[in-house]
Design a protein around this motif. Structure first.
Motif, PDB file in Angstrom:
ATOM      1  N   GLY A   1      51.961  70.763-109.075  1.00  0.00           N
ATOM      2  CA  GLY A   1      50.582  70.526-109.640  1.00  0.00           C
ATOM      3  C   GLY A   1      50.735  69.662-110.918  1.00  0.00           C
ATOM      4  O   GLY A   1      49.699  69.271-111.351  1.00  0.00           O
ATOM      5  N   GLY A   2      52.116  69.003-110.750  1.00  0.00           N
ATOM      6  CA  GLY A   2      52.173  68.085-112.064  1.00  0.00           C
ATOM      7  C   GLY A   2      51.846  66.737-111.728  1.00  0.00           C
ATOM      8  O   GLY A   2      51.324  66.253-110.712  1.00  0.00           O
ATOM      9  N   GLU A   3      51.842  66.007-112.810  1.00  0.00           N
ATOM     10  CA  GLU A   3      51.595  64.623-112.705  1.00  0.00           C
ATOM     11  C   GLU A   3      52.275  63.727-111.748  1.00  0.00           C
ATOM     12  O   GLU A   3      52.031  62.659-111.319  1.00  0.00           O
ATOM     13  N   ASP A   4      53.715  64.307-111.446  1.00  0.00           N
ATOM     14  CA  ASP A   4      54.308  63.570-110.569  1.00  0.00           C
ATOM     15  C   ASP A   4      54.265  63.864-109.101  1.00  0.00           C
ATOM     16  O   ASP A   4      54.939  63.500-108.016  1.00  0.00           O
ATOM     17  N   ALA A   5      53.062  64.603-108.826  1.00  0.00           N
ATOM     18  CA  ALA A   5      52.806  65.111-107.440  1.00  0.00           C
ATOM     19  C   ALA A   5      52.747  64.118-106.323  1.00  0.00           C
ATOM     20  O   ALA A   5      51.674  63.205-106.992  1.00  0.00           O
ATOM     21  N   VAL A   6      53.295  64.293-105.249  1.00  0.00           N
ATOM     22  CA  VAL A   6      52.904  63.332-104.409  1.00  0.00           C
ATOM     23  C   VAL A   6      52.088  64.161-103.176  1.00  0.00           C
ATOM     24  O   VAL A   6      52.664  65.304-102.547  1.00  0.00           O
ATOM     25  N   VAL A   7      50.891  63.688-102.727  1.00  0.00           N
ATOM     26  CA  VAL A   7      50.022  64.703-102.069  1.00  0.00           C
ATOM     27  C   VAL A   7      49.770  63.940-100.747  1.00  0.00           C
ATOM     28  O   VAL A   7      49.156  62.919-100.626  1.00  0.00           O
ATOM     29  N   ILE A   8      49.780  64.679 -99.625  1.00  0.00           N
ATOM     30  CA  ILE A   8      49.664  63.986 -98.349  1.00  0.00           C
ATOM     31  C   ILE A   8      48.583  65.010 -97.700  1.00  0.00           C
ATOM     32  O   ILE A   8      48.840  66.224 -97.696  1.00  0.00           O
ATOM     33  N   ALA A   9      47.694  64.511 -96.945  1.00  0.00           N
ATOM     34  CA  ALA A   9      46.584  65.231 -96.311  1.00  0.00           C
ATOM     35  C   ALA A   9      46.639  65.147 -94.689  1.00  0.00           C
ATOM     36  O   ALA A   9      47.162  63.965 -94.313  1.00  0.00           O
ATOM     37  N   LEU A  10      46.769  66.269 -93.958  1.00  0.00           N
ATOM     38  CA  LEU A  10      47.057  66.202 -92.814  1.00  0.00           C
ATOM     39  C   LEU A  10      45.753  66.561 -91.805  1.00  0.00           C
ATOM     40  O   LEU A  10      44.979  67.542 -92.331  1.00  0.00           O
ATOM     41  N   GLY A  11      45.367  65.961 -90.877  1.00  0.00           N
ATOM     42  CA  GLY A  11      44.187  66.600 -90.071  1.00  0.00           C
ATOM     43  C   GLY A  11      44.517  66.031 -88.560  1.00  0.00           C
ATOM     44  O   GLY A  11      45.232  65.373 -88.138  1.00  0.00           O
ATOM     45  N   SER A  12      43.789  66.983 -87.737  1.00  0.00           N
ATOM     46  CA  SER A  12      44.168  66.795 -86.328  1.00  0.00           C
ATOM     47  C   SER A  12      42.495  67.155 -85.959  1.00  0.00           C
ATOM     48  O   SER A  12      41.870  68.434 -86.377  1.00  0.00           O
ATOM     49  N   ASN A  13      41.910  66.588 -84.661  1.00  0.00           N
ATOM     50  CA  ASN A  13      40.811  67.193 -83.994  1.00  0.00           C
ATOM     51  C   ASN A  13      40.980  66.566 -82.703  1.00  0.00           C
ATOM     52  O   ASN A  13      40.149  66.645 -81.751  1.00  0.00           O
ATOM     53  N   ASP A  14      42.147  66.385 -82.111  1.00  0.00           N
ATOM     54  CA  ASP A  14      42.712  66.164 -80.615  1.00  0.00           C
ATOM     55  C   ASP A  14      44.060  66.863 -80.555  1.00  0.00           C
ATOM     56  O   ASP A  14      45.092  66.242 -81.101  1.00  0.00           O
ATOM     57  N   LYS A  15      44.030  67.890 -79.844  1.00  0.00           N
ATOM     58  CA  LYS A  15      45.326  68.618 -79.646  1.00  0.00           C
ATOM     59  C   LYS A  15      46.408  67.707 -78.771  1.00  0.00           C
ATOM     60  O   LYS A  15      47.660  68.339 -78.981  1.00  0.00           O
ATOM     61  N   GLY A  16      46.064  66.935 -78.113  1.00  0.00           N
ATOM     62  CA  GLY A  16      47.138  66.193 -77.266  1.00  0.00           C
ATOM     63  C   GLY A  16      47.719  66.955 -76.452  1.00  0.00           C
ATOM     64  O   GLY A  16      47.258  67.904 -75.665  1.00  0.00           O
ATOM     65  N   VAL A  17      49.078  66.973 -76.517  1.00  0.00           N
ATOM     66  CA  VAL A  17      49.870  67.696 -75.615  1.00  0.00           C
ATOM     67  C   VAL A  17      50.321  69.327 -76.010  1.00  0.00           C
ATOM     68  O   VAL A  17      50.853  70.080 -75.571  1.00  0.00           O
ATOM     69  N   TRP A  18      49.656  69.337 -77.577  1.00  0.00           N
ATOM     70  CA  TRP A  18      50.037  70.616 -78.054  1.00  0.00           C
ATOM     71  C   TRP A  18      49.061  71.776 -77.877  1.00  0.00           C
ATOM     72  O   TRP A  18      48.061  71.417 -77.295  1.00  0.00           O
ATOM     73  N   PRO A  19      49.478  73.186 -77.767  1.00  0.00           N
ATOM     74  CA  PRO A  19      48.535  74.041 -77.547  1.00  0.00           C
ATOM     75  C   PRO A  19      47.209  74.089 -78.344  1.00  0.00           C
ATOM     76  O   PRO A  19      46.049  74.348 -78.011  1.00  0.00           O
ATOM     77  N   SER A  20      47.187  73.647 -79.593  1.00  0.00           N
ATOM     78  CA  SER A  20      46.098  73.442 -80.691  1.00  0.00           C
ATOM     79  C   SER A  20      46.421  72.627 -81.596  1.00  0.00           C
ATOM     80  O   SER A  20      47.438  72.291 -81.713  1.00  0.00           O
ATOM     81  N   CYS A  21      45.143  72.149 -82.352  1.00  0.00           N
ATOM     82  CA  CYS A  21      45.408  71.464 -83.610  1.00  0.00           C
ATOM     83  C   CYS A  21      46.119  71.923 -84.342  1.00  0.00           C
ATOM     84  O   CYS A  21      46.994  71.217 -85.213  1.00  0.00           O
ATOM     85  N   VAL A  22      46.240  73.208 -84.888  1.00  0.00           N
ATOM     86  CA  VAL A  22      47.230  73.715 -85.719  1.00  0.00           C
ATOM     87  C   VAL A  22      48.464  73.482 -85.379  1.00  0.00           C
ATOM     88  O   VAL A  22      49.223  73.235 -86.256  1.00  0.00           O
ATOM     89  N   ASP A  23      48.756  73.488 -84.215  1.00  0.00           N
ATOM     90  CA  ASP A  23      50.389  73.512 -83.520  1.00  0.00           C
ATOM     91  C   ASP A  23      50.639  72.008 -83.841  1.00  0.00           C
ATOM     92  O   ASP A  23      51.836  71.790 -84.161  1.00  0.00           O
ATOM     93  N   VAL A  24      49.846  71.065 -83.812  1.00  0.00           N
ATOM     94  CA  VAL A  24      49.926  69.651 -83.848  1.00  0.00           C
ATOM     95  C   VAL A  24      50.435  69.405 -85.347  1.00  0.00           C
ATOM     96  O   VAL A  24      51.417  68.942 -85.776  1.00  0.00           O
ATOM     97  N   LEU A  25      49.589  70.373 -86.221  1.00  0.00           N
ATOM     98  CA  LEU A  25      49.866  70.042 -87.707  1.00  0.00           C
ATOM     99  C   LEU A  25      51.253  70.629 -88.287  1.00  0.00           C
ATOM    100  O   LEU A  25      51.863  69.989 -89.102  1.00  0.00           O
ATOM    101  N   GLU A  26      51.686  72.083 -87.464  1.00  0.00           N
ATOM    102  CA  GLU A  26      52.728  72.420 -87.930  1.00  0.00           C
ATOM    103  C   GLU A  26      53.943  71.673 -87.372  1.00  0.00           C
ATOM    104  O   GLU A  26      55.115  71.712 -88.116  1.00  0.00           O
ATOM    105  N   ALA A  27      53.791  70.900 -86.407  1.00  0.00           N
ATOM    106  CA  ALA A  27      54.819  70.304 -85.736  1.00  0.00           C
ATOM    107  C   ALA A  27      55.053  69.068 -86.692  1.00  0.00           C
ATOM    108  O   ALA A  27      55.852  68.579 -86.949  1.00  0.00           O
TER     109      ALA A  27
END
Length: 184
Positions: free
Chosen positions: A19-45
């Motif tokens: 939570g500090g001033e040096d934090a590097v923050v990345i947002a992840l998103g998916s709304n097309d699961k592609g070849v994965w079972p679900s969008c959650v699986d995409v994000l975890e991969a």
């Protein structure tokens, strides 16, 4: 307290960096699961791929679901936020994120089209402004609940570099993706 994604227990030794001033923050998103079972699986991969690319995940939010934006007729999004540690400079990190998106089948044929993976660099420490075409912090992150909600979950006292408000405060005033809710 921050969550350690390795064992999902508290991580007091990393809390300042998360939570500090040096934090590097990345947002992840998916709304097309592609070849994965679900969008959650995409994000975890994708998170697993971060580790393989030398991007250390210090904290990872829960997954959140929200209507697609700007077109709610598109499939809903699953989003989350990771606070990471990396030796890469912002431009090299963005290039790595782009390669990861591409490896996951991301196509850029239409603005805001459904996508298997969307990775946004939200903040890189306190850097702000136009850094040779890379604008930091992400110019619209502070108004998006699907970013600030997850960020408030893992680093509620993190202060946005230009809005000068905490993630917790910003999450309460977000106007985009106001329907975002934690999954589960």
């Amino acid at each position: 307290m921050a969550e350690n994604p390795e064992n999902m227990g508290p991580s007091t030794d990393r809390e300042v960096r998360v939570g500090g001033e040096d934090a590097v923050v990345i947002a992840l998103g998916s709304n097309d699961k592609g070849v994965w079972p679900s969008c959650v699986d995409v994000l975890e991969a994708a998170v697993a791929r971060f580790r393989a690319e030398g991007i250390d995940v210090l904290a990872l939010s829960s997954w959140w679901r929200s209507a697609a934006w700007p077109d709610p007729a598109d499939p809903p999004f699953v989003n989350g936020v990771a606070v990471v540690s990396t030796a890469r400079d912002p431009h090299a990190l963005m290039a790595t994120l782009g390669r990861i998106e591409e490896a996951f089948g991301r196509e850029r044929n239409r603005l805001n089209a459904p996508r298997t993976l969307d990775l946004d660099l939200i903040a890189y420490g306190r850097l702000s402004g136009d850094l040779d075409g890379l604008i930091l912090p992400h110019p619209r992150a502070a108004e998006r609940l699907f970013v600030m909600g997850p960020m408030a979950e893992i680093a509620p006292d993190w202060v946005h570099p230009t809005a000068a408000k905490t993630a917790r405060a910003l999450a309460k005033t977000c106007t985009v993706g106001a329907d975002a809710r934690r999954i589960g």
